[in-house]
Motif scaffolding. Structure first.
Motif, PDB file in Angstrom:
ATOM      1  N   LYS A 214       0.862  -1.184   0.000  1.00  0.00           N
ATOM      2  CA  LYS A 214       0.000   0.000   0.000  1.00  0.00           C
ATOM      3  C   LYS A 214       0.897   1.230   0.000  1.00  0.00           C
ATOM      4  CE  LYS A 214      -4.007   2.083   0.178  1.00  0.00           C
ATOM      5  NZ  LYS A 214      -5.043   1.934  -0.852  1.00  0.00           N
ATOM      6  N   PRO A 215       0.876   2.071  -1.019  1.00  0.00           N
ATOM      7  CA  PRO A 215       0.029   1.999  -2.203  1.00  0.00           C
ATOM      8  C   PRO A 215       0.405   0.830  -3.118  1.00  0.00           C
ATOM      9  CG  PRO A 215       1.632   3.746  -2.449  1.00  0.00           C
ATOM     10  CD  PRO A 215       1.770   3.242  -1.045  1.00  0.00           C
ATOM     11  N   GLU A 216      -0.572   0.384  -3.923  1.00  0.00           N
ATOM     12  CA  GLU A 216      -0.380  -0.817  -4.709  1.00  0.00           C
ATOM     13  C   GLU A 216       0.381  -0.563  -6.007  1.00  0.00           C
ATOM     14  OE1 GLU A 216      -4.154  -2.603  -5.321  1.00  0.00           O
ATOM     15  OE2 GLU A 216      -4.697  -2.614  -3.213  1.00  0.00           O
ATOM     16  N   ALA A 217      -0.042   0.419  -6.777  1.00  0.00           N
ATOM     17  CA  ALA A 217       0.529   0.608  -8.104  1.00  0.00           C
ATOM     18  C   ALA A 217       1.846   1.363  -8.079  1.00  0.00           C
ATOM     19  CB  ALA A 217      -0.474   1.332  -9.001  1.00  0.00           C
ATOM     20  N   LYS A 218       1.875   2.456  -7.293  1.00  0.00           N
ATOM     21  CA  LYS A 218       3.076   3.278  -7.251  1.00  0.00           C
ATOM     22  C   LYS A 218       3.360   3.713  -5.832  1.00  0.00           C
ATOM     23  CE  LYS A 218       3.355   5.336 -11.880  1.00  0.00           C
ATOM     24  NZ  LYS A 218       3.414   6.622 -12.631  1.00  0.00           N
ATOM     25  N   SER A 219       4.647   3.716  -5.505  1.00  0.00           N
ATOM     26  CA  SER A 219       5.071   4.297  -4.239  1.00  0.00           C
ATOM     27  C   SER A 219       5.428   5.753  -4.508  1.00  0.00           C
ATOM     28  CB  SER A 219       6.281   3.539  -3.695  1.00  0.00           C
ATOM     29  OG  SER A 219       6.657   4.060  -2.443  1.00  0.00           O
ATOM     30  N   THR A 220       5.526   6.513  -3.445  1.00  0.00           N
ATOM     31  CA  THR A 220       5.827   7.939  -3.570  1.00  0.00           C
ATOM     32  C   THR A 220       7.096   8.260  -2.797  1.00  0.00           C
ATOM     33  OG1 THR A 220       3.469   8.460  -3.758  1.00  0.00           O
ATOM     34  CG2 THR A 220       4.956  10.267  -3.187  1.00  0.00           C
ATOM     35  N   VAL A 221       7.946   9.049  -3.405  1.00  0.00           N
ATOM     36  CA  VAL A 221       9.200   9.439  -2.769  1.00  0.00           C
ATOM     37  C   VAL A 221       8.926  10.017  -1.384  1.00  0.00           C
ATOM     38  CG1 VAL A 221      11.133  11.061  -2.888  1.00  0.00           C
ATOM     39  CG2 VAL A 221      10.434   9.805  -4.939  1.00  0.00           C
ATOM     40  N   GLN A 344       9.180  -8.237  -7.536  1.00  0.00           N
ATOM     41  CA  GLN A 344       8.058  -7.576  -8.188  1.00  0.00           C
ATOM     42  C   GLN A 344       8.425  -6.130  -8.492  1.00  0.00           C
ATOM     43  OE1 GLN A 344       5.960  -8.683  -4.359  1.00  0.00           O
ATOM     44  NE2 GLN A 344       4.715  -6.896  -4.905  1.00  0.00           N
ATOM     45  N   ASP A 345       7.853  -5.594  -9.558  1.00  0.00           N
ATOM     46  CA  ASP A 345       8.168  -4.230  -9.980  1.00  0.00           C
ATOM     47  C   ASP A 345       7.688  -3.219  -8.948  1.00  0.00           C
ATOM     48  OD1 ASP A 345       9.215  -5.295 -12.254  1.00  0.00           O
ATOM     49  OD2 ASP A 345       7.541  -4.746 -13.562  1.00  0.00           O
ATOM     50  N   MET A 346       8.515  -2.179  -8.702  1.00  0.00           N
ATOM     51  CA  MET A 346       8.128  -1.068  -7.836  1.00  0.00           C
ATOM     52  C   MET A 346       8.388   0.232  -8.585  1.00  0.00           C
ATOM     53  SD  MET A 346       6.672  -1.432  -5.000  1.00  0.00           S
ATOM     54  CE  MET A 346       6.761  -0.023  -3.951  1.00  0.00           C
ATOM     55  N   ASN A 347       7.313   0.900  -8.981  1.00  0.00           N
ATOM     56  CA  ASN A 347       7.431   2.225  -9.582  1.00  0.00           C
ATOM     57  C   ASN A 347       7.287   3.276  -8.492  1.00  0.00           C
ATOM     58  OD1 ASN A 347       7.543   1.723 -12.582  1.00  0.00           O
ATOM     59  ND2 ASN A 347       5.686   0.569 -12.061  1.00  0.00           N
ATOM     60  N   VAL A 348       8.133   4.278  -8.534  1.00  0.00           N
ATOM     61  CA  VAL A 348       8.148   5.318  -7.497  1.00  0.00           C
ATOM     62  C   VAL A 348       7.985   6.672  -8.183  1.00  0.00           C
ATOM     63  CG1 VAL A 348       9.422   6.346  -5.586  1.00  0.00           C
ATOM     64  CG2 VAL A 348       9.670   3.896  -6.095  1.00  0.00           C
ATOM     65  N   GLN A 349       6.998   7.439  -7.720  1.00  0.00           N
ATOM     66  CA  GLN A 349       6.716   8.733  -8.334  1.00  0.00           C
ATOM     67  C   GLN A 349       7.192   9.883  -7.439  1.00  0.00           C
ATOM     68  OE1 GLN A 349       2.477   8.932  -8.813  1.00  0.00           O
ATOM     69  NE2 GLN A 349       2.063   8.299  -6.709  1.00  0.00           N
ATOM     70  N   GLU A 350       7.469  10.998  -8.068  1.00  0.00           N
ATOM     71  CA  GLU A 350       7.945  12.194  -7.372  1.00  0.00           C
ATOM     72  C   GLU A 350       6.779  13.132  -7.165  1.00  0.00           C
ATOM     73  OE1 GLU A 350      10.530  14.135  -5.271  1.00  0.00           O
ATOM     74  OE2 GLU A 350      11.585  12.873  -6.709  1.00  0.00           O
ATOM     75  N   ILE A 351       6.125  13.036  -6.011  1.00  0.00           N
ATOM     76  CA  ILE A 351       5.030  13.937  -5.655  1.00  0.00           C
ATOM     77  C   ILE A 351       5.276  14.386  -4.238  1.00  0.00           C
ATOM     78  CG2 ILE A 351       2.544  14.150  -5.304  1.00  0.00           C
ATOM     79  CD1 ILE A 351       2.119  12.050  -7.406  1.00  0.00           C
ATOM     80  N   GLN A 352       5.176  15.697  -4.014  1.00  0.00           N
ATOM     81  CA  GLN A 352       5.518  16.245  -2.713  1.00  0.00           C
ATOM     82  C   GLN A 352       4.413  16.013  -1.673  1.00  0.00           C
ATOM     83  OE1 GLN A 352       8.546  17.219  -2.123  1.00  0.00           O
ATOM     84  NE2 GLN A 352       8.984  16.696  -4.250  1.00  0.00           N
TER      85      GLN A 352
END
Length: 356
Positions: A214-221, A344-352
């Motif tokens: 959690k989160p499932e699809a994308k992690s956040t910086v 498993q793939d981990m996509n990480v997004q840059e959101i403040q």
């Protein structure tokens, strides 16, 4: 010079000194010199015909007594890189009646040790019926083995032969030999309950370790990703191994004790810092994410410090399994822990900032 090279050199010298027949690496006296062949390593499998001696495959019976039996599964890797199951051991193969039937019918082509085969009835009948000596290389030396009279018919017992789990092992090359019923032969690499426990270790099948996120699809910086597994996902796995026609048995049990997380990048923090999330009393791992916990530190999780750029991080989740065994005659003990990992793939997004 390697052991195989030394063995081949020794064979060559012997070939010049005596009239012998080499078939897959085994010698027998009184055979025509012209029928010699180079030593070979037969494959570790055989056909249905003459199955009793057609291949040096183990007769150990393995059953899974507990644990998951469905879904994606895999075998364990030992955490002790120096440990491995025994490369070879001896097992009972045939009764006198079975050996007589095999030797005096058909082509009589079969293995007399893990790396040596005899082809033709005469080789078998000479040694096991007519009492003629057999010759074979054992521990780098040419060894003479006394023959048998009429296959030991009327006696209670079995002919034993070596089994090589590792085809590079030449430590169980004794020509198939006799042992009275109810007895384990007093030879190097004779089987024990621990041999069976080690064998069962290789047969343990454990479930896939894909974790809930959690989160499932994308992690956040800079925000934690919660990791958990629901209770009941992992159960003890028990494998029983029995060696037929002996009283030897062992049960090897794998108990899940921890989940290890590897974020797939150095630019991350793991919780706890060791990356080892203990398994709770109810069999669950970590704590499921609850709405409003976005800024809290999870008991099991990851915080990524940099975003991915088109290529996801490979999050590795590995379960550590504690291995114990118990066997015949009150034996038992511990074996090295085992692990099974999946990624498993981990996509990480840059959101403040983000609302969850």
């Amino acid at each position: 010079m390697t052991s195989s090279a030394r063995r081949a050199a020794g064979w060559g010298a012997t070939m010049g000194a005596a009239a012998v027949l080499w078939t897959g690496g085994t010698a027998h006296a009184d055979a025509p010199t012209g029928d010699t062949t180079a030593p070979s390593t037969p494959p570790p499998s055989g056909g249905a015909n003459n199955q009793e001696v057609s291949a040096a495959v183990s007769r150990i019976r393995v059953t899974q007594e507990g644990g998951s039996t469905g879904g994606k599964q895999g075998t364990l890797s030992s955490t002790d890189v120096t440990w491995e199951p025994p490369p070879c051991w001896y097992e009972p193969v045939m009764t006198p009646e079975q050996l007589k039937k095999f030797s005096e019918s058909g082509d009589a082509l079969g293995q007399v040790s893990p790396h040596a085969s005899w082809g033709g009835q005469k080789l078998w009948t000479d040694h096991y019926r007519d009492g003629k000596d057999a010759y074979n290389y054992e521990d780098e030396s040419l060894v003479t083995r006394k023959g048998y009279k009429n296959y030991n018919l009327g006696k209670d017992g079995y002919f034993w032969r070596g089994v090589a789990r590792d085809q590079d092992s030449y430590d169980c090359e004794r020509v198939m030999f006799w042992q009275d019923a109810g007895e384990i032969p007093e030879v190097p690499n004779a089987p024990t309950a621990e041999t069976l426990a080690d064998y069962a270790y290789d047969k343990v099948k454990v479930p896939d370790t894909k974790v809930e996120l959690k989160p499932e699809a994308k992690s956040t910086v800079n925000l934690p990703t919660w990791v958990w597994l629901d209770k009941g996902t992992f159960k003890d796995v028990k494998v029983r191994a029995e060696l037929p026609n002996t009283d030897l048995w062992a049960e090897t049990t794998a108990k899940p004790v921890a989940l290890h997380l590897d974020p797939g990048t150095e630019d991350a923090e793991v919780f706890p810092a060791s990356g080892d999330c203990e398994i709770n009393d109810d069999g669950s791992i970590g704590t499921p994410y609850i709405k409003g916990s976005a800024d809290k530190t999870p008991p099991c999780g990851i915080r990524y410090l940099h975003a991915t750029d088109g290529t996801p991080y490979q999050l590795s989740a590995g379960i550590t399994w504690q291995i114990t065994w118990q066997g015949s005659n009150g034996t038992g003990g511990d074996l090295p822990d085992g692990t099974f990992e999946t990624t498993q793939d981990m996509n990480v997004q840059e959101i403040q900032s983000i609302n969850r």
